[in-house]
Design a protein around this motif. Sequence first.
Motif, PDB file in Angstrom:
ATOM      1  N   UNK A  63       0.836  -1.209   0.000  1.00 28.42           N
ATOM      2  CA  UNK A  63       0.000   0.000   0.000  1.00 28.42           C
ATOM      3  C   UNK A  63       0.868   1.256   0.000  1.00 28.42           C
ATOM      4  N   UNK A  64       1.934   1.235   0.814  1.00 25.26           N
ATOM      5  CA  UNK A  64       2.843   2.398   0.845  1.00 25.26           C
ATOM      6  C   UNK A  64       3.475   2.614  -0.526  1.00 25.26           C
ATOM      7  N   UNK A  65       3.924   1.518  -1.106  1.00 25.11           N
ATOM      8  CA  UNK A  65       4.568   1.633  -2.421  1.00 25.11           C
ATOM      9  C   UNK A  65       3.570   2.126  -3.464  1.00 25.11           C
ATOM     10  N   UNK A  66       2.314   1.654  -3.366  1.00 29.35           N
ATOM     11  CA  UNK A  66       1.280   2.103  -4.314  1.00 29.35           C
ATOM     12  C   UNK A  66       1.040   3.601  -4.142  1.00 29.35           C
ATOM     13  N   UNK A  67       0.959   4.051  -2.881  1.00 29.14           N
ATOM     14  CA  UNK A  67       0.776   5.490  -2.650  1.00 29.14           C
ATOM     15  C   UNK A  67       1.961   6.286  -3.194  1.00 29.14           C
ATOM     16  N   UNK A  68       3.155   5.714  -3.086  1.00 25.81           N
ATOM     17  CA  UNK A  68       4.348   6.391  -3.620  1.00 25.81           C
ATOM     18  C   UNK A  68       4.243   6.524  -5.143  1.00 25.81           C
ATOM     19  N   UNK A  69       3.794   5.465  -5.789  1.00 25.05           N
ATOM     20  CA  UNK A  69       3.648   5.525  -7.252  1.00 25.05           C
ATOM     21  C   UNK A  69       2.652   6.619  -7.631  1.00 25.05           C
ATOM     22  N   UNK A  70       1.524   6.643  -6.898  1.00 26.31           N
ATOM     23  CA  UNK A  70       0.503   7.649  -7.185  1.00 26.31           C
ATOM     24  C   UNK A  70       1.095   9.052  -7.002  1.00 26.31           C
ATOM     25  N   UNK A  71       1.909   9.228  -5.937  1.00 18.68           N
ATOM     26  CA  UNK A  71       2.487  10.555  -5.681  1.00 18.68           C
ATOM     27  C   UNK A  71       3.421  10.992  -6.814  1.00 18.68           C
ATOM     28  N   UNK A  72       3.950  10.026  -7.559  1.00 18.60           N
ATOM     29  CA  UNK A  72       4.818  10.370  -8.697  1.00 18.60           C
ATOM     30  C   UNK A  72       4.024  10.476  -9.997  1.00 18.60           C
ATOM     31  N   UNK A  73       2.711  10.377  -9.883  1.00 18.53           N
ATOM     32  CA  UNK A  73       1.874  10.501 -11.074  1.00 18.53           C
ATOM     33  C   UNK A  73       1.808   9.237 -11.912  1.00 18.53           C
ATOM     34  N   UNK A  74       2.146   8.091 -11.297  1.00 18.72           N
ATOM     35  CA  UNK A  74       2.075   6.826 -12.038  1.00 18.72           C
ATOM     36  C   UNK A  74       0.666   6.249 -11.882  1.00 18.72           C
ATOM     37  N   UNK A  75       0.046   5.955 -12.992  1.00 23.96           N
ATOM     38  CA  UNK A  75      -1.315   5.418 -12.924  1.00 23.96           C
ATOM     39  C   UNK A  75      -1.537   4.357 -13.977  1.00 23.96           C
ATOM     40  N   UNK A  76      -2.810   4.082 -14.222  1.00 20.17           N
ATOM     41  CA  UNK A  76      -3.185   2.985 -15.119  1.00 20.17           C
ATOM     42  C   UNK A  76      -2.457   3.059 -16.462  1.00 20.17           C
ATOM     43  N   UNK A  77      -1.887   1.928 -16.802  1.00 20.39           N
ATOM     44  CA  UNK A  77      -1.211   1.695 -18.083  1.00 20.39           C
ATOM     45  C   UNK A  77       0.130   2.396 -18.263  1.00 20.39           C
ATOM     46  N   UNK A  78       0.598   3.138 -17.246  1.00 18.61           N
ATOM     47  CA  UNK A  78       1.974   3.645 -17.326  1.00 18.61           C
ATOM     48  C   UNK A  78       2.907   2.459 -17.196  1.00 18.61           C
ATOM     49  N   UNK A  79       4.094   2.543 -17.820  1.00 23.31           N
ATOM     50  CA  UNK A  79       5.065   1.450 -17.721  1.00 23.31           C
ATOM     51  C   UNK A  79       6.162   1.779 -16.717  1.00 23.31           C
ATOM     52  N   UNK A  80       6.461   0.801 -15.883  1.00 22.48           N
ATOM     53  CA  UNK A  80       7.475   0.958 -14.840  1.00 22.48           C
ATOM     54  C   UNK A  80       8.517  -0.147 -15.009  1.00 22.48           C
ATOM     55  N   UNK A  81       9.776   0.240 -15.189  1.00 24.13           N
ATOM     56  CA  UNK A  81      10.824  -0.776 -15.289  1.00 24.13           C
ATOM     57  C   UNK A  81      11.331  -1.116 -13.899  1.00 24.13           C
ATOM     58  N   UNK A  82      11.474  -2.406 -13.624  1.00 25.90           N
ATOM     59  CA  UNK A  82      11.994  -2.861 -12.327  1.00 25.90           C
ATOM     60  C   UNK A  82      13.283  -3.622 -12.602  1.00 25.90           C
ATOM     61  N   UNK A  83      14.374  -3.115 -12.074  1.00 26.61           N
ATOM     62  CA  UNK A  83      15.707  -3.689 -12.353  1.00 26.61           C
ATOM     63  C   UNK A  83      16.344  -3.901 -10.992  1.00 26.61           C
TER      64      UNK A  83
END
Length: 657
Positions: free
Chosen positions: A125-145
Amino acid sequence: MTQSPGQGQALDNLLTESRTFPPSDEFAAQANAKPELYEEAKADREAFWAKQAERLHWDTKWSQVLDWSDAPFAKWFVGGKLNVAYNCVDRHVESGHGEQVAIHWEGEPGDSRAITYAELQREVSKAANALVSLGIGAEDRVAIYMPMVPEAIFAMLACARVGAMHSVVFGGFSAEALRTRIEDSSCKLVITTDGQYRRGNPAPLKPAVDEAVAGAPSVEKVIVVKRTDSEVAWTDKDVWWHELVDSQSDVHTPEAFDSEHPLFILYTSGTTGKPKGILHTSGGYLTQASYTHYNVFDLKPDTDVYWCTADIGWVTGHSYIVYGPLSNRVTQVVYEGTPNTPHEGRHWEIIQKYGVSIYYTAPTLIRTFMKWGADIPAKYDLSSLRVLGSVGEPINPEAWIWYRDNVGGGKAPIVDTWWQTETGAIMISPLPGVVSTKPGSAQRPLPGIGAKVVNDEGVEVPHGGGGYLVLDEPWPSMLRGIWGDDERYRDTYWSRFKDQGFYFAGDGAKYDNDGDLWLLGRVDDVMNVSGHRISTTEVESALVSHPTVAEAAVVGASDATTGQGIVAFVILRGGAGDEAGGAEAIKALRDHVAKEIGPIAKPRQIMVVPELPKTRSGKIMRRLLRDVAENRTVGDVTTLADSSVMDLISAGLQSGK
Ligand code: WTA
C-alpha cells in the motif's frame, strides 16, 4: 523437421527410458488434483475455466468466458473486473490470515526477514501510494531492475495495484539491454537498488541504470532501494525508496480493473536480435497462474513452505514467486543469492532451516548439484520435502533420478513443467498424486489445455513419432501480443500453422508409445543456456558491433551442465592485425558481449575463422557449425555455395588460429 544433432542424441536416450513412478496411495488421497479434473475439462472447457476463475475475488463478474472472435487476440472473462494485488494480498488479511508469513526472505550475507500478509499489505500500500504521488497510474510502464529483495515484490504488486504495467528486467542484464527495454515500452519510472550481493560481495547496480536512463528520455524518476549501502552517483531524477515510500500512508484502496487490463510486459529473446515485449493481462493470467500453482504443486496454504528458486527477472519468478503463490496464500522462501555462497550446501541449509516442503528449480542447477556431489545434500535434513518441480529446459532422465533420490528422499513426486514466457503459466506437467511420473517427460497437457505434436503439415503424429509442439486451444494466461508489434505476434506464433489455427511454440517434441509428451528443445535459432533464452542473432549482433569483427555466426552446442553453451565463429576485419585473434582479444570479445547483453550471453568459446558456411541464398548453415562446435564429423555440405569452406574452417582450427 529441423532437428539439431543434440536433439537426436536426446531422442536415443529417451527411447531407452521406461521407468515410471506411480503416486503413493497416501499422496493421492490428500492431493489437491483429482483424476476427474481431466474429464471435467474435456466435457466443457469454458465451464471448467470459469470454475477456476472462481478461485479469485472479482469485483464485477464476467459476462463471457472467452472471446476468440478477433483471434489470435484473446479476451478472457470479458466484462469482469478485479484487482490483482488485492487478490494476492488483502483478501488473505481479510479472511483472517494477516499473521501468516507470506515471505521468509533470506539475504545472501545471512540477513533474513519474515514478512506476514498484514505487513505485505502495508508495504504494498505504501509503495502504491508512492507511485501515485509520482503521477504513475493505469497503463503507465514501470521498469523494475532489481536483485531478489522484498522491495522487488512490493514494487511489482504496487504496480498491479494502481494498474500500471511493470517491465521487470533481469538484474544480470547490461545497461544497454536495460536501455533498449525501457525505450521499447517508454517506461516513465525505473525502480532499482544501489547494488546487489553476488557470490559474497556487493556489486554495483545503479551505475547501469544511470547509463541506461541517460539514453532513455521517457524516464522521469528513478526510485533507489538501499541494499548494499554503497556509494552511488545521484541525479535529479533519483529518489531513495526509504525516503519516498516509508513516509507514505500504509492504507491504499485498490481499484478494480478490467479483466483484460494489461498487467505486465516481459521481454524475451526471439529469433531476431530485438527482444519481444510479451504482454500479459489480468484476469485470465491470474486464474491460470493460481490454478496451476495449486494443482501442480499441490499447495496446502496452512502447512506448506514453498520455494521457487527462480529470479523475478524471468517469467517463472512472475508466475511462481509472485502471482500464483501469493494468490494461493502461500508461505514461501525467497532467497537473494547464488547457490554456492558461502558454501555448496546453501540451498539444503535453507530447506532445513525453513522446513521447505515444495521446491521448484531448473535442470541446469540440478546438474550443477550433481557435479558438486550427493554427499552435500546428504548432510542436511531434507525430510520436509514432499513435491519437487523442474522448469526451463528438458530434464535428462539421469538428472531426474538424481533429484528424486538425493533431494526427494526417493519418494517426492517430480513435476516437470513445460511452459514459456508467452504461455504465462504451466501448460504441460504431470499432476502429482494423479499421474505416474516418468523421468524426462513432461507428459501431458494440464486439464483445460490443448497441446499436440504435429508434422510439417500440421497433422498430429502417431504415438512414437516426433515433430513440433503446438497449442491447439486458446488458454487464459496466453500472451495478448507483443508490445507495439501486432504483426510480429501473428508472424512468430500463428503463421507457421495458420490454416489449422495452432500456436507454434518453437519446441520440438515427441510422443512415446503411451502418448506421453517428451520435449526435445528449440527448433529455431533460440538457444537455451542454463534455462535462459538467448537468440543466436542477438549474440551475433553484439559481436559484430565490436570494431575488430567483420562477421559472426553463433550456435548453441550441447553442454553437460548448462544444457547448451554458446559457441561463436567470427571473421575478423581486414587489418585487425594478428593479435586480434589472440587470447587477450578473444577475452575482449567475450567481455564485449557481456557488456552489450549481459554475462549470461558470454560465449563459452569463440573461434576465429576465415569464412562462414553459407547457402547460395546467403543463409548461414548453423547445422554445420554445430557439428564443429560439438566435435562431430561435419554433415552434408552439398547445399553450401562453396563447399570448400568447411575444409578451410577445420584447417584453420587445427592450426590453432
Ligand atoms: C524451454 C520458461 C523442456 C522450452 C518457463 C520453452 C522446457 C522455453 C521446459 C521457454 C520443460 C521450459 N521441458 N523444455 N519442462 N520448460 N522449456 O520463456 O524450449 O524462459 O520454449 O520460459 O524453455 O523459456 P522461457
